[in-house]
Design a protein around this motif. Structure first.
Motif, PDB file in Angstrom:
ATOM      1  N   UNK A 171      15.903 -11.384   1.915  1.00 45.97           N
ATOM      2  CA  UNK A 171      16.173 -10.020   1.460  1.00 45.97           C
ATOM      3  C   UNK A 171      14.992  -9.459   0.678  1.00 45.97           C
ATOM      4  N   UNK A 172      14.417 -10.289  -0.185  1.00 44.65           N
ATOM      5  CA  UNK A 172      13.267  -9.858  -0.981  1.00 44.65           C
ATOM      6  C   UNK A 172      12.066  -9.586  -0.087  1.00 44.65           C
ATOM      7  N   UNK A 173      11.801 -10.485   0.853  1.00 38.26           N
ATOM      8  CA  UNK A 173      10.662 -10.357   1.773  1.00 38.26           C
ATOM      9  C   UNK A 173      10.763  -9.051   2.557  1.00 38.26           C
ATOM     10  N   UNK A 174      11.942  -8.766   3.079  1.00 39.19           N
ATOM     11  CA  UNK A 174      12.112  -7.568   3.901  1.00 39.19           C
ATOM     12  C   UNK A 174      11.976  -6.287   3.077  1.00 39.19           C
ATOM     13  N   UNK A 175      12.496  -6.302   1.868  1.00 41.85           N
ATOM     14  CA  UNK A 175      12.368  -5.115   1.023  1.00 41.85           C
ATOM     15  C   UNK A 175      10.926  -4.896   0.585  1.00 41.85           C
ATOM     16  N   UNK A 176      10.250  -5.983   0.220  1.00 42.73           N
ATOM     17  CA  UNK A 176       8.850  -5.868  -0.187  1.00 42.73           C
ATOM     18  C   UNK A 176       8.006  -5.336   0.967  1.00 42.73           C
ATOM     19  N   UNK A 177       8.169  -5.910   2.160  1.00 46.80           N
ATOM     20  CA  UNK A 177       7.378  -5.483   3.324  1.00 46.80           C
ATOM     21  C   UNK A 177       7.665  -4.040   3.695  1.00 46.80           C
ATOM     22  N   UNK A 178       8.960  -3.660   3.674  1.00 47.18           N
ATOM     23  CA  UNK A 178       9.340  -2.290   4.031  1.00 47.18           C
ATOM     24  C   UNK A 178       8.697  -1.273   3.093  1.00 47.18           C
ATOM     25  N   UNK A 179       8.793  -1.528   1.792  1.00 46.65           N
ATOM     26  CA  UNK A 179       8.276  -0.556   0.825  1.00 46.65           C
ATOM     27  C   UNK A 179       6.753  -0.531   0.791  1.00 46.65           C
ATOM     28  N   UNK A 180       6.143  -1.685   1.014  1.00 42.26           N
ATOM     29  CA  UNK A 180       4.674  -1.704   1.050  1.00 42.26           C
ATOM     30  C   UNK A 180       4.159  -0.945   2.264  1.00 42.26           C
ATOM     31  N   UNK A 181       4.801  -1.132   3.425  1.00 42.46           N
ATOM     32  CA  UNK A 181       4.381  -0.397   4.615  1.00 42.46           C
ATOM     33  C   UNK A 181       4.695   1.089   4.472  1.00 42.46           C
ATOM     34  N   UNK A 182       5.823   1.412   3.856  1.00 41.70           N
ATOM     35  CA  UNK A 182       6.220   2.807   3.691  1.00 41.70           C
ATOM     36  C   UNK A 182       5.166   3.599   2.923  1.00 41.70           C
ATOM     37  N   UNK A 183       4.789   3.095   1.760  1.00 42.79           N
ATOM     38  CA  UNK A 183       3.832   3.830   0.937  1.00 42.79           C
ATOM     39  C   UNK A 183       2.420   3.673   1.479  1.00 42.79           C
ATOM     40  N   UNK A 184       2.067   2.458   1.904  1.00 45.31           N
ATOM     41  CA  UNK A 184       0.734   2.236   2.454  1.00 45.31           C
ATOM     42  C   UNK A 184       0.493   3.042   3.715  1.00 45.31           C
ATOM     43  N   UNK A 185       1.503   3.097   4.596  1.00 49.07           N
ATOM     44  CA  UNK A 185       1.374   3.870   5.830  1.00 49.07           C
ATOM     45  C   UNK A 185       1.287   5.367   5.553  1.00 49.07           C
ATOM     46  N   UNK A 186       2.015   5.826   4.551  1.00 48.76           N
ATOM     47  CA  UNK A 186       1.962   7.241   4.162  1.00 48.76           C
ATOM     48  C   UNK A 186       0.552   7.615   3.685  1.00 48.76           C
ATOM     49  N   UNK A 187      -0.027   6.745   2.858  1.00 45.28           N
ATOM     50  CA  UNK A 187      -1.380   7.000   2.353  1.00 45.28           C
ATOM     51  C   UNK A 187      -2.391   6.986   3.502  1.00 45.28           C
ATOM     52  N   UNK A 188      -2.258   6.009   4.405  1.00 42.34           N
ATOM     53  CA  UNK A 188      -3.159   5.933   5.558  1.00 42.34           C
ATOM     54  C   UNK A 188      -3.073   7.205   6.394  1.00 42.34           C
ATOM     55  N   UNK A 189      -1.853   7.679   6.610  1.00 43.24           N
ATOM     56  CA  UNK A 189      -1.658   8.888   7.405  1.00 43.24           C
ATOM     57  C   UNK A 189      -2.377  10.076   6.778  1.00 43.24           C
ATOM     58  N   UNK A 190      -2.246  10.231   5.453  1.00 44.74           N
ATOM     59  CA  UNK A 190      -2.901  11.346   4.772  1.00 44.74           C
ATOM     60  C   UNK A 190      -4.422  11.230   4.839  1.00 44.74           C
ATOM     61  N   UNK A 191      -4.933   9.999   4.742  1.00 43.09           N
ATOM     62  CA  UNK A 191      -6.384   9.812   4.832  1.00 43.09           C
ATOM     63  C   UNK A 191      -6.884  10.181   6.217  1.00 43.09           C
TER      64      UNK A 191
END
Length: 494
Positions: A298-318
């Motif tokens: 549960x922890x692994x999936x939540x950590x990965x989801x939120x890291x990709x969510x914010x990281x992917x958002x930043x990448x998209x804006x760049x």
């Protein structure tokens, strides 16, 4: 996840403020007042010192988190833990500084042709390494005490502001080149001391210790874990910095400077992962110790989801603004040579932030030694890919090599996590999130381009951001994010 969310939010806010300062510094001070060669020099010096310090840590960053629960007693004492936290890196620094000077000739031979300036400052690396080494030690101690906001304030804001001072003193000829390098390194010494002052206030820094507390079995576990992790770190840390060193040695410090600017752009992608993964690590360590694989998953999936969510958002804006960014910064036509470096480094970074927590799980489990087996394999692949692609594609080749190395490395790591720990980060929400990124990127491609750079950047960013954030909320991709948004909406209504 309560303490994780609170500490992560604090850490992320601080880090993004620092990232904004870093953005202004990098793209409007560095590119204006420093040449690509000088930028490349500071980056190579930092990475060389950082590489040495990562070796000299002797695996303390990971082993401290793994074994700290064994030192804690019911009365709250740490039984000399801080003493051992200082001792191992001290031993490591002696070993690796000696090795650094022993290898002086082959290292200088590698850089002398295209990066002579680095050879001139060869002797400045060891003291730089000491400052980075013990700064990392004090940060680890803060993490163990579940406090990351202030260390991040030092690293992300205070450090960057002090670096601005150093850059401007050089830019306005207050310092010559030697003075600038000395001032640059001194900034890290100040940061180390601030970190020490902080941990001295929040926890025990007593050097008293009781050897009898460490049982024979615990001593064997610590030595075995530390040795394996240290050997593994030799490979993993070399891989993470190999691209810059090979660009500097094969193409020159000016291309290392161009590569560094691309790297700075991409670095903001991993900002959320620093906070989320950092504060989650002690919790994962305790869950693995108790054998609670469900909690780990549960922890692994939540950590990965939120890291990709914010990281992917930043990448998209760049990426949707990449041409606008190069059009705005001083000497942008020079640094635009790194455009596709940005893309490939960012792609590799997204793979990393999504799967990197698996490395923590391996480190804190009884299978930690397996990480050693594929580390050397990945090191060989990284060296081969860079040697092949840099001569063929130039500075972009280093970015492609990094992406391919990340893909192979983290795929192998996830296979190990799945087979040995029986867990993975894959969930339906993660798949939906990836689909949303692709969809919103398609929306961006349909938007007309305005000839005024700032207007184009603003309107493009607003539309893409609103589309992505709205879809994430409506599809309930993250329960934690939706809860925070709903609370914010209620406050506005009241």
């Amino acid at each position: 996840m309560g303490i994780i969310i609170r500490q992560s939010i604090k850490g992320t806010i601080v880090t993004y403020i620092g990232a904004f300062i870093g953005f202004l510094t990098t793209f409007f001070i560095l590119t204006k007042f420093l040449t690509p060669e000088e930028i490349g020099l500071t980056r190579v010096l930092f990475e060389a010192a950082s590489l040495l310090s990562s070796f000299a840590l002797l695996g303390v960053s990971s082993s401290a988190i793994r074994f700290f629960p064994y030192f804690k007693s019911e009365d709250g004492k740490n039984n000399g833990f801080f003493f051992y936290l200082l001792l191992l890196p001290f031993i490591g620094s002696i070993v690796f500084i000696s090795l650094y000077y022993f290898l002086r000739e082959p290292i200088t031979d590698l850089f002398i042709k295209n990066s002579e300036l680095f050879v001139y400052y060869f002797d400045w690396v060891p003291p730089f390494m000491i400052f980075l080494l013990y700064w990392a030690v004090f940060e680890v101690y803060s993490i163990l005490l579940m406090r990351i906001a202030v260390p991040k304030l030092i690293r992300e804001i205070i450090l960057r502001l002090l670096l601005v001072v150093a850059y401007l003193l050089y830019a306005f000829d207050v310092l010559d080149m030697n003075g600038f390098v000395a001032c640059y390194i001194s900034v890290y010494a100040i940061s180390m001391m601030l970190a020490f002052l902080y941990v001295s206030k929040i926890g025990s820094i007593s050097l008293k210790h009781n050897y009898s507390f460490i049982s024979t079995d615990l001593r064997k576990q610590i030595c075995s874990y530390t040795m394996v992790w240290m050997i593994g770190a030799l490979g993993s840390n070399i891989v993470s910095r190999l691209d810059l060193f090979m660009v500097g040695s094969q193409l020159g410090l000016d291309y290392a400077g161009i590569y560094s600017i691309a790297f700075y752009m991409v670095a903001v992608i991993e900002i959320p992962s620093r906070s989320i993964a950092t504060i989650s690590s002690p919790i994962a360590s305790s869950a693995l110790k108790d054998g609670d694989i469900h909690a780990v998953t549960q922890l692994y999936r939540k950590v990965s989801l939120h890291q990709l969510m914010v990281g992917g958002f930043v990448f998209l804006l760049i990426w949707i603004n990449i041409d606008n960014i190069f059009a705005l910064i001083p000497n942008g036509e020079v640094y635009s040579q790194g455009k596709w470096v940005v893309f490939f480094l960012a792609l590799g970074k997204l793979i990393e932030v999504t799967l990197n927590f698996g490395n923590n799980l391996i480190s804190y489990s009884r299978y930690y030694y397996w990480g050693l087996y594929f580390t050397f394999f990945i090191t060989g692949i990284a060296i081969s890919l860079n040697n092949w692609l840099i001569p063929m594609l130039g500075v972009t080749g280093a970015g492609v090599a990094t992406t391919l190395t990340c893909l192979i490395s983290f795929s192998a790591q996830q296979w190990l996590v799945q087979v040995k720990i029986k867990t993975n980060p894959i969930s339906l929400k993660l798949v939906k999130l990836i689909g949303l990124f692709i969809l919103v990127f398609g929306v961006n491609m349909l938007l007309p381009k305005y000839h005024v750079v700032i207007i184009d950047g603003i309107y493009r960013t607003v539309i893409v951001s609103l589309c992505l954030c709205s879809l994430i909320y409506m599809l309930n991709i993250s329960e934690e994010v939706n809860i925070l948004v709903n609370r914010f909406i209620k406050k506005l209504q009241n």
